[in-house]
Design an enzyme around this catalytic site. Structure first.
Site, PDB file in Angstrom:
ATOM      1  N   GLU A  93      71.537  43.322  48.833  1.00 41.70           N
ATOM      2  CA  GLU A  93      72.704  42.044  48.173  1.00 41.70           C
ATOM      3  C   GLU A  93      74.038  42.946  48.223  1.00 41.70           C
ATOM      4  O   GLU A  93      74.894  42.304  47.854  1.00 41.70           O
ATOM      5  CB  GLU A  93      71.874  42.996  46.356  1.00 41.70           C
ATOM      6  CG  GLU A  93      70.188  42.084  46.401  1.00 41.70           C
ATOM      7  CD  GLU A  93      70.386  40.506  46.249  1.00 41.70           C
ATOM      8  OE1 GLU A  93      72.033  40.540  45.974  1.00 41.70           O
ATOM      9  OE2 GLU A  93      69.801  40.319  45.713  1.00 41.70           O
ATOM     10  N   ARG A  97      76.469  39.873  48.487  1.00 43.48           N
ATOM     11  CA  ARG A  97      77.617  40.242  47.816  1.00 43.48           C
ATOM     12  C   ARG A  97      79.261  40.893  47.747  1.00 43.48           C
ATOM     13  O   ARG A  97      79.973  39.917  47.565  1.00 43.48           O
ATOM     14  CB  ARG A  97      77.269  40.449  46.581  1.00 43.48           C
ATOM     15  CG  ARG A  97      75.553  39.838  45.729  1.00 43.48           C
ATOM     16  CD  ARG A  97      75.299  39.725  44.453  1.00 43.48           C
ATOM     17  NE  ARG A  97      74.138  39.572  44.114  1.00 43.48           N
ATOM     18  CZ  ARG A  97      73.219  39.461  43.318  1.00 43.48           C
ATOM     19  NH1 ARG A  97      74.373  39.415  42.251  1.00 43.48           N
ATOM     20  NH2 ARG A  97      72.424  39.023  43.224  1.00 43.48           N
ATOM     21  N   ASP A 226      63.356  32.995  51.548  1.00 46.63           N
ATOM     22  CA  ASP A 226      64.484  31.873  51.467  1.00 46.63           C
ATOM     23  C   ASP A 226      65.829  31.433  52.554  1.00 46.63           C
ATOM     24  O   ASP A 226      65.706  31.284  53.872  1.00 46.63           O
ATOM     25  CB  ASP A 226      64.341  31.903  50.275  1.00 46.63           C
ATOM     26  CG  ASP A 226      65.480  32.301  49.565  1.00 46.63           C
ATOM     27  OD1 ASP A 226      65.204  33.582  50.113  1.00 46.63           O
ATOM     28  OD2 ASP A 226      65.633  32.457  48.342  1.00 46.63           O
ATOM     29  N   GLU A 402      70.232  27.355  43.725  1.00 46.07           N
ATOM     30  CA  GLU A 402      70.525  26.802  44.542  1.00 46.07           C
ATOM     31  C   GLU A 402      70.419  24.872  44.276  1.00 46.07           C
ATOM     32  O   GLU A 402      71.012  24.622  44.976  1.00 46.07           O
ATOM     33  CB  GLU A 402      69.150  27.377  44.721  1.00 46.07           C
ATOM     34  CG  GLU A 402      69.094  28.692  45.445  1.00 46.07           C
ATOM     35  CD  GLU A 402      68.882  29.396  44.619  1.00 46.07           C
ATOM     36  OE1 GLU A 402      69.731  30.544  44.545  1.00 46.07           O
ATOM     37  OE2 GLU A 402      68.484  29.114  43.448  1.00 46.07           O
ATOM     38  N   THR A 489      75.390  33.271  52.114  1.00 49.92           N
ATOM     39  CA  THR A 489      73.951  32.783  51.280  1.00 49.92           C
ATOM     40  C   THR A 489      74.774  32.500  49.114  1.00 49.92           C
ATOM     41  O   THR A 489      74.300  32.676  48.373  1.00 49.92           O
ATOM     42  CB  THR A 489      72.580  33.254  51.013  1.00 49.92           C
ATOM     43  OG1 THR A 489      71.263  33.387  50.825  1.00 49.92           O
ATOM     44  CG2 THR A 489      72.770  34.842  51.216  1.00 49.92           C
TER      45      THR A 489
END
Length: 506
Positions: A93, A97, A226, A402, A489
């Protein structure tokens, strides 16, 4: 083909963004997370925050042209952002991010040095997470001490999505700094993952940190799986189609997905992605049970397959908008069709009382025994959502991006108005059910309940991804064009480049 902006809808998205951002600025500026119902902020750890919200969202401010808000955010990054935090932070993360946000802001700002300085400081603190016997990184890292940490719930393991979704960011940082150490650490992970390939070509969601081998665990395209598949394609795109190893790994994975995971629902033959659950057979042998469960997270795959069809499955470059059949290989045509069908299915999961999609859906299969029930669903349902019971986790809408991400990609690759129409319907549903009058937007507890109940949670990805993808869906195609950018992502645009160091492995 130039696709013009739908300015009224684009500006409505900007208005929703400002409704959220200004509330965060008023009540929680600098905090990692914002709680719109309580009008308060919180941090990820007791040691303090790491600019989670601001850094994750700053490129949205840049792209939307919110200059005053951007100036205040940049000042905060310059004067107050610190990674000297003696606590454990998610390697994954923090990379997607915060590191991704800093690198994107650096590029979009015309190379403002404050962002690169912060990115180097953060990455240097994170590199010790890669110091394991196999090169598979720890899932957590103490940023003050520069030490990797195991997960408390799964010691010794990392998830495949977490370890194989760090590469775009660390590689681009090496490209900017001419320091290969970030690239080598991230590339080593992919080398280990390629060597650990399972016979069917799919990835179990857990991989052992010390051994660099897959742990027997569920196989899925949702949580913990994913973005591994997403980054196989995007690593190939990032370095201008120069690293064939990622094309090969991506093509191999898509072949396996089509062979084992792509299914059709009972009623209307909707295309969906299933999961494989490991079980011990009567003689102790390992068997795999196919489960018709699809996470909302898996809805990234529709757009990803369409993008892959125009990159790894194209016979000419660039392809037309939309691609002509003769421009795609047989695999390209297959992936394109599956991508289109998956997006359609993901839109059907918005056929709820609120028009919002649940976190998890199950699809009908002949063996489920539901035909004896009155009003049995024909294609999909939310498991455990009994009338009168508190809704299960599956029934939530967490402001996820998504499906909208796939709509954006599909629109850019086709110019088909239906993708904008789908996106607008989702945006209207968000406005109706998630908007908090005092500012911000909240998670919905049950998408099949109208009027809906809200939960005091607004993830940073709502501003970083959901609203950014909606903005880009309605803006013109010259803004973040897909032939010049790859989006990480977390929807942070990073430029496509020709690598200036030796890359790749076999």
């Amino acid at each position: 083909m130039h696709l013009s902006a739908d300015t009224s809808k684009r500006d409505a998205v900007v208005s929703a963004f400002k409704h959220s951002w200004h509330a965060y600025e008023r009540h929680a500026m600098g905090d990692d997370e914002y709680h719109p119902l309580g009008q308060s902020g919180s941090n990820l750890t007791e040691a303090g925050g790491i600019g989670y919200m601001i850094v994750d969202v700053i490129d949205s401010l840049q792209i939307m042209g919110l200059d005053d808000e951007y100036s205040r955010a940049r000042t905060w990054v310059s004067e107050k952002l610190s990674f000297e935090r003696d606590d454990d932070f998610s390697t994954f993360e923090t990379t997607i991010r915060v590191l991704g946000g800093l690198l994107s802001a650096y590029h979009l700002s015309g190379e403002d040095p404050v962002y690169l300085e912060k990115a180097v400081d953060l990455a240097d603190r994170m590199l010790p997470a890669f110091e394991t016997p196999s090169g598979i990184p720890f899932p957590y890292v103490n940023l003050a001490k520069g030490e990797g940490r195991h997960a408390k719930d799964f010691p010794g393991l990392s998830s495949i999505a977490e370890v194989a979704t760090l590469q775009l960011e660390f590689r681009y940082l090496s490209h900017l700094t001419d320091d290969e150490k970030y690239w080598r650490a991230a590339e080593k992970v992919m080398e280990v993952v390629k060597r650990a390939r399972l016979p069917h070509g799919l990835a179990s969601v857990f991989i052992a940190i010390d051994q660099g081998q897959y742990e027997t665990s569920v196989i899925r395209l949702g949580s913990r799986g994913d973005s591994f598949y997403e980054y196989l394609l995007k690593q190939y795109i990032q370095t201008n189609n120069s690293e064939e190893v990622y094309k090969d790994m991506y093509d191999d994975a898509m072949e396996a997905i089509h062979t084992y995971l792509i299914q059709k629902s009972m009623g209307n033959k909707m295309t969906y992605t299933s999961e494989l659950v490991p079980e011990n057979g009567p003689d102790g042998e390992l068997t795999w049970r196919l489960t018709p469960k699809q996470d909302h997270l898996a809805c990234f795959l529709g757009g990803s397959l369409m993008l892959g069809a125009t990159r790894t499955g194209a016979l000419v470059h660039p392809v037309s908008v939309p691609p002509k059949p003769e421009e795609l290989s047989e695999k390209g045509k297959r992936d394109w069709k599956t991508g289109v069908d998956l997006i359609q299915t993901c839109m059907h999961t918005h056929d709820t009382a609120t028009g919002l999609s649940p976190e998890i859906v199950y699809f009908r299969v002949p063996s489920d025994g539901m035909d004896v029930l009155p009003n049995a669903p024909t294609d999909w349902y939310i498991k455990g959502a009994a009338i009168g019971e508190f809704p299960p986790y599956d029934a939530r809408y967490m402001l996820r991006p998504e499906t909208i991400e796939s709509l954006f990609i599909a629109y850019r690759l086709t110019g088909d108005q239906r993708y904008r129409d789908h996106g607008w319907r989702i945006f209207q549903a968000i406005e109706k059910h998630c908007r908090v009058e005092g500012g911000g937007y909240a998670t919905i507890i049950n998408v099949d309940e109208n009027p809906s109940r809200q939960e005091d949670k607004m993830e940073t990805f709502f501003l970083s991804e959901t609203l950014k993808y909606l903005y880009l869906l309605f803006d013109n195609s010259d803004v973040i064009p897909l032939d010049r950018y790859v989006l990480n992502t977390e929807a942070h645009p990073l430029p496509i480049f020709n690598p200036n160091i030796r890359t790749g492995f076999s």
